[in-house]
Write an enzyme that holds these catalytic residues in place. Structure first.
Site, PDB file in Angstrom:
ATOM      1  N   ARG A 292       0.732  -1.365   0.051  1.00 16.63           N
ATOM      2  CA  ARG A 292       0.046  -0.079   0.085  1.00 16.63           C
ATOM      3  C   ARG A 292       0.876   1.223  -0.110  1.00 16.63           C
ATOM      4  O   ARG A 292       1.920   1.313   0.499  1.00 16.63           O
ATOM      5  CB  ARG A 292      -0.964  -0.137   1.195  1.00 16.63           C
ATOM      6  CG  ARG A 292      -2.167  -0.883   1.052  1.00 16.63           C
ATOM      7  CD  ARG A 292      -3.153  -0.099   0.138  1.00 16.63           C
ATOM      8  NE  ARG A 292      -4.466  -0.967  -0.077  1.00 16.63           N
ATOM      9  CZ  ARG A 292      -4.548  -2.069  -0.674  1.00 16.63           C
ATOM     10  NH1 ARG A 292      -3.630  -2.542  -1.573  1.00 16.63           N
ATOM     11  NH2 ARG A 292      -5.901  -2.728  -0.942  1.00 16.63           N
ATOM     12  N   GLU A 321      -3.200   7.868  -4.780  1.00 17.62           N
ATOM     13  CA  GLU A 321      -3.786   7.265  -6.097  1.00 17.62           C
ATOM     14  C   GLU A 321      -4.972   8.039  -6.327  1.00 17.62           C
ATOM     15  O   GLU A 321      -5.854   8.190  -5.567  1.00 17.62           O
ATOM     16  CB  GLU A 321      -3.900   5.710  -6.103  1.00 17.62           C
ATOM     17  CG  GLU A 321      -2.787   4.948  -6.041  1.00 17.62           C
ATOM     18  CD  GLU A 321      -2.798   3.464  -5.853  1.00 17.62           C
ATOM     19  OE1 GLU A 321      -4.032   3.272  -5.862  1.00 17.62           O
ATOM     20  OE2 GLU A 321      -2.069   2.590  -5.505  1.00 17.62           O
ATOM     21  N   HIS A 351      -1.236   0.428  -9.831  1.00 18.26           N
ATOM     22  CA  HIS A 351      -1.732  -0.542  -9.013  1.00 18.26           C
ATOM     23  C   HIS A 351      -2.234  -1.780  -9.834  1.00 18.26           C
ATOM     24  O   HIS A 351      -3.465  -2.209  -9.540  1.00 18.26           O
ATOM     25  CB  HIS A 351      -3.009  -0.072  -8.095  1.00 18.26           C
ATOM     26  CG  HIS A 351      -3.404  -0.570  -6.740  1.00 18.26           C
ATOM     27  ND1 HIS A 351      -3.688   0.193  -5.713  1.00 18.26           N
ATOM     28  CD2 HIS A 351      -3.267  -1.741  -6.656  1.00 18.26           C
ATOM     29  CE1 HIS A 351      -3.769  -0.696  -4.726  1.00 18.26           C
ATOM     30  NE2 HIS A 351      -3.804  -1.785  -4.988  1.00 18.26           N
TER      31      HIS A 351
END
Length: 393
Positions: A292, A321, A351
């Protein structure tokens, strides 16, 4: 992960934050004419229709609309008991079902006393307060097991990139600049290394970490596997993976030639990779993040790269993000005068690590199986918060 992605089984190696083997989970009981209610948030099931047929035959499925899933509306509906005394929450897709935002104490407090399990797509759970869920007797189950193969495959590519400077090589070849091509062909050799014999430091030896250790370890790439985790793994697993355990994060960082972050983030947003921990890395080390973005202080990481403390990095996840840190983006696309510097020192992706069809099929299936297990009184397959549950369910 050897078993088929769409049929997760308890015999696999699910990661639990803190296993509680003595926990007794009583089956849900209802009146003879009633079925337990499952609150289905997000898109409809698409792939595992055979399992869903069984799932729907056992439970009454209630699925709020997108409008009803907006946070203020959703919270009021919970206060009003609009969806009844449901026993489970089912979120089969990561791309939908999150419209109500973070499942913090305010939201969790509105769940009915009958709720026993929350099963969601995705490996991470930094958007949900698993401690508060546990204190209310609700098991939270993630589906990281279904993503382990895909994420570890992607992480292999990212580790290779940090040793072989793939952004530089790819960027120079696609630039249509003959000088850049020749410069990379000549100079990248001195900057690149084989993986074999180097120490791979894995932070978080869960499903993804174990798959990565198998792929980059002695069988294929010959890396020496070291790891740090809050709970040491069994001796048999360490022997199979030829893995060396470090009891402290600093011990691992000072040893590894390449560090891969594979551990879940928590809702508190604390970083693991920051100015202090970056100071413990070996000079010239490499860093990969497939966990993460919130676990990394990206400004401190950019400092370490610009100061040449780190040779290279690869990031699939980012703090803000879909926005990427501009300093890291510059390091990814950096060009230089011929014969100076190392262009493209950072590999950045969107991602994408878990993004394969098999992962989504597994997310959907594993979420249903976790709910069926808990509501039938069996052990959940991939729980993450059993250590917060006191006295059983």
């Amino acid at each position: 992960m050897g078993e088929p992605f769409n049929t997760p089984v308890p015999g696999a190696t699910p990661r639990s934050q803190s296993p509680v083997s003595h926990l007794y989970i009583a089956p849900v009981t209802t009146a003879a004419h009633e079925k337990p209610i499952v609150l289905h948030i997000g898109d409809e099931v698409r792939y595992n229709m055979h399992t869903y047929d069984d799932f729907a035959s056992k439970y009454t499925i209630v699925r709020p609309s997108v409008a009803e899933r907006q946070r203020p509306v959703f919270m009021q509906a919970l206060r009003d008991g609009k969806w009844g005394q449901f026993s489970a929450i089912f979120r089969p897709f990561w791309g939908s079902g999150g419209e109500m935002g973070v499942w913090d104490e305010d939201l969790v407090a509105l769940l009915p006393d009958t709720c026993r399990v929350f099963a969601s797509a995705g490996a991470g759970f930094d958007w949900v307060d698993t401690r508060t869920l546990g204190k209310q007797g609700i098991v939270y189950c993630n589906t990281g097991l279904a993503a382990a193969e895909a994420v570890s495959d992607f992480a292999v590519a990212m580790v290779i990139s940090t040793f072989r400077h793939l952004p530089w090589c790819i960027g120079a070849a696609s630039s249509s600049d003959a000088g850049a091509f020749k410069d990379c062909h000549r100079r990248a050799t001195a900057q690149s290394r084989n993986l074999r014999g180097h120490v791979l430091g894995i932070i978080g030896m869960g499903n993804i970490g174990q798959c990565l250790a198998e792929k980059l370890g002695c069988v294929a790439f010959g890396m020496r596997i070291h790891y740090y985790d809050v709970v040491r793994k069994p001796v048999e697993l360490e022997a199979r993976l030829h893995a060396t355990y470090h009891s402290t994060l600093g011990g691992l960082l000072s040893t590894a030639d390449c560090v891969v972050l594979c551990t879940p983030a928590s809702i508190d947003g604390k970083t693991l990779i920051n100015k202090d921990s970056l100071g413990l890395f070996k000079p010239g080390a490499r860093f990969v993040n497939v966990a993460r973005g919130s676990l990394v202080d990206e400004e401190a990481l950019a400092d370490a790269l610009e100061d040449n403390q780190l040779v290279s990095a690869a990031l699939d996840v980012h703090t803000s993000e879909p926005r990427v840190n501009p300093r890291l983006a510059k390091l990814a696309w950096l060009t230089s005068q011929e014969g100076t510097g190392v262009p493209g020192r950072v590999m950045l992706t969107c991602h994408n690590a878990g993004g394969v069809l098999e992962t989504h099929i597994g997310f959907e299936e594993l979420s249903m199986r976790n709910i069926m297990a808990v509501l039938d009184g069996a052990k959940p397959i991939t729980p993450v918060n059993l250590h917060y549950i006191v006295g059983g369910l």
